[in-house]
Scaffold this active site. Structure first.
Site, short mmCIF file in Angstrom:
data_model
loop_
_atom_site.label_atom_id
_atom_site.label_comp_id
_atom_site.label_asym_id
_atom_site.label_seq_id
_atom_site.Cartn_x
_atom_site.Cartn_y
_atom_site.Cartn_z
N SER A 1 33.64 51.75 33.95
CA SER A 1 33.08 51.03 32.80
C SER A 1 32.83 49.54 33.03
O SER A 1 32.10 48.93 32.27
CB SER A 1 33.96 51.21 31.57
OG SER A 1 35.14 50.46 31.69
N LYS B 1 37.87 45.89 29.27
CA LYS B 1 36.55 45.63 28.67
C LYS B 1 36.32 44.13 28.56
O LYS B 1 37.23 43.34 28.76
CB LYS B 1 36.45 46.24 27.27
CG LYS B 1 36.76 47.71 27.18
CD LYS B 1 35.73 48.58 27.84
CE LYS B 1 36.16 50.04 27.81
NZ LYS B 1 35.39 50.87 28.71
#
Length: 171
Positions: A36, A76
Site C-alpha cells: 500500500s 499510511k
C-alpha cells in the site's frame, strides 16, 4: 581480574537496560507488509516509528493499530486533519484538500473513491485523520474504512533501517 569481569558485566547490563528503555519509550521497529505504500516503502522494509512528542501533521507517514479492521498494524500517509474537507474527483482521479488539488509526487496512480457508503466532500472530524496509501490502487485506507481516530496512531515512521541500500529518512 574479578574487578574487570564485574566492570564488563555492569557495562553489559547498563547497555541492555538503556537499549530496552529506548525501544520502549522512544521508538519501535516496524516491518512493512503489503504494497500500500509503494513507491515510498516496500514489502519487507523495516522502519523506525516514534510517538515521542508526536502531533499528527499533513503528509506524515504513520503506523495505525486498527484491530477491528486489520490483524496487524498498517502504515499510511495523513492526507487530512481535523476540519479539513476532502473531495475526490472520480472522473479525473484527483484528490482535493480544502478545495486545492493535492500535489502528490509520492504516488504514481490516480485517486478514486472506493466506497459508495462514504459521502464526498467529507469533513474530517475532531480527533480524526484521513489517511491514504501511496499506492492508491493497492491500499485499503480512509476511502473504504473512513476517517481514523488519532488514538489509533502508534507513531510516525521517520527512518528506514532496512534494506541497507535504502537506509535513511522517510517522509
Amino acid at each position: 581480574m574479578v574487578r574487570e569481569a564485574f566492570d564488563i558485566v555492569e557495562t553489559a547490563v547498563v547497555s541492555l537496560v538503556t537499549v530496552i528503555m529506548v525501544f520502549t519509550f522512544l521508538f519501535r521497529v516496524v516491518g512493512i507488509e503489503g504494497t500500500s505504500m509503494i513507491e515510498t516503502l516496500h514489502e519487507k522494509d523495516i522502519v523506525l516509528v516514534s510517538d515521542f512528542l508526536f502531533e499528527p501533521k499533513f503528509g506524515d507517514i504513520v503506523v495505525l493499530n486498527l484491530p477491528s479492521n486489520f490483524s496487524k498494524p498498517i502504515i499510511k500517509r495523513i492526507i487530512g486533519l481535523p476540519g479539513d474537507t476532502i473531495d475526490i474527483d472520480d472522473s479525473e482521479g484527483i484528490i482535493y484538500v480544502n478545495g486545492k488539488e493535492l500535489d502528490e509526487p509520492y504516488t504514481t496512480s490516480p485517486t478514486y473513491r472506493k466506497s459508495h457508503s462514504i459521502d464526498y466532500p467529507l469533513v474530517v472530524g475532531e480527533d480524526m485523520v484521513y489517511v491514504l496509501g501511496d499506492n492508491r490502487n493497492g491500499s485499503t485506507d480512509s476511502r473504504s474504512i473512513d476517517c481514523i481516530d488519532k488514538n489509533a496512531i502508534l507513531g510516525k515512521a521517520f527512518f528506514r533501517v532496512f534494506p541497507f541500500n535504502d537506509i535513511g529518512r522517510i517522509g
